[in-house]
Design a protein around this motif. Sequence first.
Motif, short mmCIF file in Angstrom:
data_model
loop_
_atom_site.label_atom_id
_atom_site.label_comp_id
_atom_site.label_asym_id
_atom_site.label_seq_id
_atom_site.Cartn_x
_atom_site.Cartn_y
_atom_site.Cartn_z
N GLU A 86 -39.93 26.21 -39.89
CA GLU A 86 -40.25 24.97 -40.25
C GLU A 86 -41.18 24.31 -38.92
O GLU A 86 -42.08 23.49 -39.27
CB GLU A 86 -38.99 24.09 -40.39
N ASN A 87 -40.71 24.58 -37.85
CA ASN A 87 -41.43 23.96 -36.64
C ASN A 87 -42.77 24.35 -36.37
O ASN A 87 -43.82 23.65 -36.23
CB ASN A 87 -40.75 24.53 -35.41
N LYS A 88 -42.97 25.63 -37.02
CA LYS A 88 -44.61 26.23 -36.99
C LYS A 88 -45.35 25.35 -38.26
O LYS A 88 -46.53 25.24 -38.07
CB LYS A 88 -44.58 27.59 -37.17
N ALA A 89 -44.75 25.28 -39.29
CA ALA A 89 -45.34 24.68 -40.28
C ALA A 89 -45.72 23.08 -40.12
O ALA A 89 -46.73 22.71 -40.20
CB ALA A 89 -44.25 24.39 -41.73
N ILE A 90 -44.69 22.38 -39.12
CA ILE A 90 -44.90 21.10 -38.65
C ILE A 90 -46.29 21.10 -37.74
O ILE A 90 -46.85 20.25 -37.88
CB ILE A 90 -43.79 20.60 -38.06
N SER A 91 -46.14 22.14 -36.89
CA SER A 91 -47.38 22.35 -35.99
C SER A 91 -48.59 22.43 -36.59
O SER A 91 -49.62 21.76 -36.27
CB SER A 91 -47.10 23.73 -35.24
N TYR A 92 -48.62 23.40 -37.71
CA TYR A 92 -50.15 23.34 -38.30
C TYR A 92 -50.32 22.00 -39.39
O TYR A 92 -51.42 21.67 -39.59
CB TYR A 92 -49.88 24.51 -39.55
N LEU A 93 -49.32 21.29 -39.90
CA LEU A 93 -49.65 19.76 -40.45
C LEU A 93 -50.05 18.89 -39.28
O LEU A 93 -50.95 18.06 -39.61
CB LEU A 93 -48.31 19.44 -41.07
N ASP A 94 -49.85 19.08 -37.94
CA ASP A 94 -50.16 18.40 -37.08
C ASP A 94 -51.69 18.39 -36.99
O ASP A 94 -52.32 17.56 -36.73
CB ASP A 94 -49.44 18.59 -35.80
N SER A 95 -52.15 19.74 -36.94
CA SER A 95 -53.30 20.02 -36.95
C SER A 95 -54.22 19.56 -38.24
O SER A 95 -55.35 18.95 -38.14
CB SER A 95 -53.54 21.77 -36.99
N VAL A 96 -53.50 19.56 -39.46
CA VAL A 96 -54.26 18.79 -40.77
C VAL A 96 -54.69 17.49 -40.16
O VAL A 96 -55.70 17.01 -40.57
CB VAL A 96 -53.36 19.19 -41.86
N ILE A 97 -53.63 16.89 -39.64
CA ILE A 97 -53.76 15.27 -39.25
C ILE A 97 -54.73 15.14 -38.40
O ILE A 97 -55.77 14.17 -38.57
CB ILE A 97 -52.32 14.86 -38.89
N LYS A 98 -54.88 16.04 -37.48
CA LYS A 98 -55.98 15.74 -36.39
C LYS A 98 -57.18 15.83 -36.79
O LYS A 98 -58.14 15.20 -36.51
CB LYS A 98 -55.76 16.85 -35.36
N TYR A 99 -57.51 16.93 -37.75
CA TYR A 99 -58.86 17.19 -38.29
C TYR A 99 -59.47 16.34 -39.58
O TYR A 99 -60.41 16.22 -39.90
CB TYR A 99 -58.72 18.60 -38.85
N SER A 100 -58.38 15.62 -40.07
CA SER A 100 -58.65 14.87 -41.39
C SER A 100 -58.65 13.45 -41.21
O SER A 100 -58.72 12.41 -41.75
CB SER A 100 -57.52 15.16 -42.59
N LYS A 101 -58.17 13.01 -39.51
CA LYS A 101 -58.20 11.66 -39.49
C LYS A 101 -59.74 10.80 -39.52
O LYS A 101 -60.74 11.49 -39.15
CB LYS A 101 -57.58 11.55 -37.97
N ASN A 102 -59.63 9.78 -40.11
CA ASN A 102 -60.76 9.15 -40.06
C ASN A 102 -61.74 9.75 -40.98
O ASN A 102 -62.96 9.48 -40.95
CB ASN A 102 -61.55 8.55 -38.93
#
Length: 580
Positions: A86-102
């Motif tokens: 779960e923690n790695k999944a959250i880490s990759y979701l954080d990357s999703v958020i970083k790249y898709s902002k704005n």
Amino acid sequence: MALNKLFNFSLVLLFPFLSFSQTSQKDLTKLSYKELNNLYFDNENNPKKQILFTNAYMAKAKRENNNIAKARGNYQIALLYYLKDENKAISYLDSVIKYSKNTNDKFFPAAAYCEKADFLKKQFKFKEAMDNYNLAEKIALQTNVDYYYVVREYIGITKSEDLGEYNEALAIYKECYDYYKTKEYRTDKYANNFQDIIFGIADCYKSLQNTDSTTYYNKLGFKESTITNNVSLKYVFVLNEGANQVLKKNYHVALDSINKALPQMIKYNDVGNTLAAYFYLGKAYSGIEKKDIAAKNYLKVDSIYSRTKEITAEFIDGYPFLINYYKSIGDKEKQLNYISKYMIIDSVLHKNYRNLNKLVRNEYDIPHLMSEKESIIYSLKKNNLRYYWGIGVLLLVILTVSIFGFYQFNLKKKYRSRFEQIMDKSSEKKNEQDNPDSIQVSTVFFKKDNIGIAEELITEILEKLNDFEKAKGFLKSDITIQNLSSLFETNSKYLSKIVNTYRDKTFIQYINDLRVEDAIENLKKDSKLRKYTVHALALEFGFNSAESFSAAFFKKSGIKPTYFIKQLEDLSEYKKLNNN
């Protein structure tokens, strides 16, 4: 939830595969993003192939420096980690958020915030989960209104199923219901969401014991799911109405509905609703005094719990029934077994802060269970090795209760320390106010960063803020940054930036902290004020509700206003006794 294509695999198994057929991967990058995405989801039962396609997707995204494609690639990887880490999944979701902002994408980063919230819920981090849902909600409102209402539904589910906030959840579901009613709600695009919302409304009414409204929405949901041929959801409404009829004590009607729904729950592998069906069958058969059949159904509930290790407070009433049932037929070993299970579930639910104290029933509170368990163990002592297991479980429960008591003791100690800190700070502040010779230094000269506003204007606004604070303008409940900036004859952006920089707070936090500080000082001085209800105090100090006042008070001070007032009253009584 939205993560419905999940796979269980070990990343270790992927490493040799990652080096397999590099030429093949290079060829894959020539495919379009859509083709690679389709290949990924077409191979949902083959994670080795999926990682190949997602690697090609990511390589293409990096080569073209396409941020939204990088976000989607990271999202695919997060799906692969869903059941494994779960923690790695959250880490990759954080990357999703970083790249898709704005990027103004229709689904990202909103969907990533939602999925992250779902993981946090599984870890019982409900506050962090709600924070992520709220971020998703704000973004979706700007980029995709349809998805905004999907997020609202997720928030409703969390409030209803996890937090037990049924009235708040009901309001959210009705808001979503009104939205879908303006759409073509029987089309493929909206039908499932609309029917899910109807179920949410029906389920909330059931939890609130409003059985007539539950029946109305169950019938509406059944009608809509029948029209759109949504077979699985149609029988969920049938099951929910069966549970509702149990609450009405119409047990034969309930049995008819639940027995129609149960085969469909099994067919669609709906584990949660299969458990619910067996549970309500148990309650219905118990209601018509068929204890043996009721016990068989409760045993099936226990079997699902033993396999999945997931159960909510709604479905634990079967254990007291089984304890009494085996007691009535003289099977002490099974009675002991279900006492132990019941106590362990109680411990787990307390540990995870879900539905605290809901397990303490009239007959089966923990001390009673411990006493009864000891009696059974004693009777089995001479000829049953389970005696030793019983002692172990008993000690575990005692340890759990002790730990919980120690936790409560430390919590009270921490709150008392925070109360004393507040009192000390208040005394320091009073000393500063009583000392007219205290050195006053303009805040402007502490701030070296250029914030793009003329220093003269900053000084002017800071002086107006000081006057505003002295005049207690913050006690007006309708104060906003817009009307205050108008009063200051400046614009809201300047005022917001100056408050952020020179008060180190957002405008809302700045106003709330001033109100809380004023509340603290007045509560200390005025004993009559301490007799007010929390709602009345909220209105007195500029808040619109007791909830918002309590939340702001806790955020500022670390304790609730009710605790603060009680400590003040205790302190006052102590001083009176000493003076006498």
